[in-house]
Design a protein around this motif. Structure first.
Motif, PDB file in Angstrom:
ATOM      1  N   ARG A 178       0.834  -1.202   0.000  1.00 32.79           N
ATOM      2  CA  ARG A 178       0.000   0.000   0.000  1.00 32.79           C
ATOM      3  C   ARG A 178       0.870   1.254   0.000  1.00 32.79           C
ATOM      4  N   ARG A 179       1.921   1.211   0.839  1.00 38.76           N
ATOM      5  CA  ARG A 179       2.825   2.357   0.916  1.00 38.76           C
ATOM      6  C   ARG A 179       3.550   2.570  -0.411  1.00 38.76           C
ATOM      7  N   THR A 180       3.976   1.468  -1.029  1.00 39.16           N
ATOM      8  CA  THR A 180       4.650   1.562  -2.321  1.00 39.16           C
ATOM      9  C   THR A 180       3.716   2.125  -3.382  1.00 39.16           C
ATOM     10  N   ARG A 181       2.455   1.669  -3.355  1.00 33.69           N
ATOM     11  CA  ARG A 181       1.474   2.171  -4.314  1.00 33.69           C
ATOM     12  C   ARG A 181       1.229   3.667  -4.113  1.00 33.69           C
ATOM     13  N   ASP A 182       1.133   4.071  -2.826  1.00 31.33           N
ATOM     14  CA  ASP A 182       0.936   5.494  -2.532  1.00 31.33           C
ATOM     15  C   ASP A 182       2.131   6.320  -2.997  1.00 31.33           C
ATOM     16  N   LEU A 183       3.331   5.771  -2.756  1.00 30.00           N
ATOM     17  CA  LEU A 183       4.539   6.488  -3.179  1.00 30.00           C
ATOM     18  C   LEU A 183       4.625   6.574  -4.695  1.00 30.00           C
TER      19      LEU A 183
END
Length: 290
Positions: free
Chosen positions: A133-138
């Motif tokens: 999720r964090r990677t997608r947000d980044l």
């Protein structure tokens, strides 16, 4: 010796069961009876299939037939007398006493271990989900910034931690007439030299390194004064249009970018200011000498 071994068998912390080659119980220690919920007398009437929950009779028979002297260890599910189940680690091997062959199995309840493993697996899955999720947000954020960087009417040139240009947006290249190959990979000094050649007065641009030093807290007083008054240095490009650019340099705490040169085309604003100044000068003159 027999008494000593009997004591070890009786007080073994793991369940121990001795079965005949056909899978029927020959003897079991108290711990094994306790694990399965049977009495010692009831245990002697059981077959492996009475407590084995993961393997059917055919599979149990195959395991016993293929068992060698070295034995084997595996995990399985066992069922108690009350039909409840629990995970167990089984260490099973073949033994020969007084000319007879027996199968000796050591049973360990691994419910707590499975619980810890499951908890760790759940944590790992949550962590992977969080990272995903964090990677997608980044990635979304990076895509947004790249879009802004690419479509912005203002020019941006970023420098990495080694002081080299790592990117320049389309607006900067359009303003200056430079290409990506002319800019990316250059050092601060090399970039400053190439950039200064575009000015009608090359000395008006002190260079990126000098700007960075001048705009630090303990830097050049005149540059600090300029910033304190909210003014940014401007330079005029040579060539058609006499384009005027306003410069700014922002430092970064990023692990990849040291600072960013910000360039804004203020040609129109400068021309308006010039026309306003000329108008006021003319009006003042006319008022003095109508």
């Amino acid at each position: 010796e027999a008494s000593r071994r009997r004591a070890l068998f009786q007080h073994e912390r793991d369940g121990v069961v001795i079965v005949n080659t056909d899978g029927r119980v020959f003897e079991a220690n108290p711990k094994m009876s306790s694990l399965l919920g049977y009495t010692a007398q009831e245990m002697t009437t059981l077959h492996i299939t009475d407590w084995e929950a993961s393997l059917n009779a055919t599979e149990v028979k195959h395991v016993l037939a293929s068992l060698g002297e070295e034995g084997t260890i595996f995990e399985t599910d066992l069922k108690r007398k009350d039909a409840s189940r629990f995970p167990a680690e089984v260490s099973i091997s073949k033994a020969t006493w007084t000319g007879r062959v027996f199968i000796v199995a050591s049973i360990r309840d691994i419910t707590e271990r499975r619980s810890v493993q499951q908890e760790l697996e759940n944590y790992r899955q949550r962590l992977e989900l969080l990272v995903e999720r964090r990677t997608r947000d980044l990635n979304d954020r990076t895509e947004q910034l790249n879009t802004i960087f690419a479509l912005s009417p203002d020019g941006f040139v970023s420098f990495d931690r080694n002081g080299k240009v790592n990117s320049a947006n389309a607006a900067f290249l359009r303003m200056t007439g430079l290409t990506t190959n002319d800019v990316v990979g250059r050092t601060e000094a090399s970039f400053s030299t190439a950039f200064a050649r575009l000015y009608t007065n090359p000395s008006a641009f002190p260079g990126v390194e000098a700007m960075a030093k001048a705009w630090r807290v303990n830097g050049d007083a005149s540059a600090a004064d300029t910033l304190a008054k909210g003014r940014r240095p401007t330079v005029e490009l040579s060539g058609p249009g006499n384009r005027v650019l306003e410069l700014d340099l922002q430092t970064s705490e990023s692990a990849f970018i040291s600072h960013v040169l910000y360039v804004r085309d203020v040609t129109h604003e400068t021309e308006v200011e010039r026309m306003k100044s000329e108008f006021l000068s003319t009006a003042a003159h006319e008022l003095r000498t109508p």
